[in-house]
Enzyme design. Sequence first.
Site: not given
Lengths: 687, 253
Positions: A22, A27, A261, A322, A389, A427, A437
């Site tokens: 990644g 990464g 979201h 959110r 999201h 993530e 979050r």
Amino acid sequence: MAGSKYVCTTSSGKVRRVAVVGGGLAGLMTVIKLCEAGVPVDLFSLVPVKRSHSVCAQGGINASVNTKGEGDSPRVHFEETVLGGDFLAQQPPCLGMADAAPGIVHLLDRMGVPFNRTPEGLLDFRRFGGTLYHRTAFAGATTGQQLLYALDEQVRRFETMQVEDDRGVAIPGEKMVRKFEFWDFVQLVLDDEGTCRGLVAQDLKSMELRAFPADAVCLATGGPGIIFGRSTNSTINTGIANAIAYKQGAVYGNGEMIQIHPTAIPGADKLRLISESARGEGGRVWVPKDPMDKRDPMQIPEKERRYFLEDKYPLYKNLVPRDVASRELFKVCYGEKAGIMGRNEVYLDLTHIPEAMLRKKLAGILEIYEKFVGVDPYHNPMKVFPAVHYSMGGMWVDFERDERGSLKLGSPRNQATSVTGLYNVGESDYQYHGANRLGANSLLSTIYAGMVAGPAIATYVDNLDRSAFDLPAELFSKVEKSEQKKFDDLASRDGTENPYGLHKELGEMMLRDVTIERHNPVLEKVIEKLGELEERYTKVAVVDKSTKANQAIPFMRHLEGMLILARVITEGALARNECRGAHYKPDYDDKNKDATHPIGRDDENWLRSTLAKWGGRDGARSKVSFIREFDYAVGSQKLHATDAIDISLMTLRKRDYTKKKAAFAADPTAAQKPAEAPKPADDAPKA
Amino acid sequence: MAEGRIITFKIKRSSAGGESHWDEFDIPWEPQMNVISALMHIQRTPKTRDGKTVAPVVWEQACLEEVCGSCSMVINGRVRQACSTLIDALLKDGGSTVTVEPMTKFPLVRDLIVDRSRMFEALKKVKAWIFLDGTHNLGPGPRQAPENQEEAYPLSRCMTCGCCVEACPNVNDSSPFIGAFAISQVRLFNLHPSGKMNANERLDAISGVGGVADCGKAQNCVEVCPKEIPLVDSIAVVGRDTLKRALFGWLLK
């Protein structure tokens, strides 16, 4: 690394490497930290790393630099992060992250990220959700793209640098970073003790499968949003790497915590995000008081508009977290049928803000609206609706506390999964965001996790008794062969199901039934249907026989992974009978007068991580076993983990954004504590 | 456009033998339809308009919001991002056929996939990075005037998508021209207060064969750039700086 120099060659002269899978922010930051510690890296990515999903992050990155004289501090940032996550986040890593944030933003600035500036030439900061402070540094409204490019450039520089042996002599033909782009991670190589010794990956152009020895493997593969069909995620975000590692024994945490979201643009192929920064810069959410009002929105006078977030949250207004905002939008549209023209849409309005300012600060997202909707958002309110999201959940990872309760940098336990030698960052890990979050904390957590994982892995590989590069070749060729066999088997399927069609069914169901509101009888049906999809998956047809750049067969593999993680998400949601952050069950809402079990957040029973372990299959149907504790090892350290949340740094409190300064002023003593000296943001040698 | 309408997609495919052929697909119009949603439709029902089942088309994609640079292809004769090519806008002057081809200036891999790795190699060549001392805590970066940020930011949005290379007449089999994107990155890093310190290394890398002087000033690059990066300005700035260095650089040695 202070004190020790990693010996990056084996006794037979082979270059030892660590594999990072990644190439998004997490990464790439891991790669940079490893290279700085003298550890060469093989970097695998589905796409050229510059095209990773981090490019889609828009609004900014949080850091309490406190340049606006508001009295912000890392301590406040920490508390708002923990409260925003409804106390499901592990507190020591969150404190470490908040403390490191100002240093991280300064570092990115030094790397050349074109952050917006104040007239004095300092970094500018804007507001975001879940806080009342200006804490978010930003580069227009394409901050993720700008951050990713900065790290990509530094990694590219390491691609040109030679590996040196322990005498400082360059080893011919060996560069610090070898990139394998358009390669798909397909399996971990585990030795007889279950220690990760490398991986098998597939070249998506030639379809070659190859085993790579690695002294440690770090997954940095992002979220699984594509399980929900259309989301704000890039199409590469299937969660496959985590699904593979989970199937090979790694424990998965809080899968049910999926962030919705509040503001995205509906589309035929994807739901495109309109960043929270639109509201951070003053954007207002409203619906006409008469939903069937046929007038152009600009002709609807102020008193005939309903600013439902501002009405209910007079202090945070449009910048509630959110999960809160998404539920309010959902309630207005579904519950009251009060969306625009009765449809699932509300207005996000920037038209009262001067165009010149919008162009400087938000052009990146307004351009997306203009291009994909065909309407000018500078002069017309945008129409938006919530979309899947982000995944707060992900691979379970460990951390080690230092004496003041923060994260102990350099400990090989940091970001280590339950499989020895396997790490996870970004993530795709589970620990920084709890049940919800906060906006602009994701860019921060990816980079911080990378900064933590690099030194952790360097310590781990430094202390290995035996390098993967000294192990017999059969260990690797065996896995390579069995993966080739699996691939050949997939390639010969001649059933009746189109894998893309199955994915569409999966996505539509997950999006409808496992997002903002969750009802147990519905979740039970979803679980049954997932079993049916898994059965139909066995009858899948190979729709492409080509041996070159074949996308259909790798997609079948990804689909299998999505079905597995969809079950982890849904069964986790079914089990967690409470309301916490993004996980909301109307039947358990203590503020809902029709609720059958009104308990709200249930700290007595559910202040704990959901830990999922692969339970094998019953026929075609996968099984999850939920566990409360487990044993694992990091190098020679034998460890025991439980599902408890470390809440040693901040006491539980009610999460209520209708009240003044919900986050930290509710506990005035916390605010008055002198700010502790921020720790260096990295493993810099002590003087 | 209305429900029930059919759009014909004419797509250039790779054949097993190495040559190419066209497949045509009829796809029902839907609201907000773009080239990607049409290609996704073909994945689910890979049937040509004459009823033949074929392998689904392969292409590169990731973000679908024109920020990753993956899905560059030649659509109705012009290179662009497939995600932001909305069918209603594309066919606003009538017609119901969309032709889709791979870019031609890069080696073909299959169908709509080409190999753009030469672009990333070019970024190495021009040293498109800040020569960072390390990622340890060294305090704040240099102060910068907002005007500097406003000049740098648009340049920094380059997605390495390849549109400028595809449209450039000076990029061809008999020319090693590096392409506008790489020249613009030289300008970007030479603008930065610490990037400037290595300005000459980048100017040297972009001088000579295949460098900025090989630009034929056709200005196609700026026409097709999906991010509207002022590439022609960048070429002018970098061209001037390399010239200055060539003329007067020896005086400073």
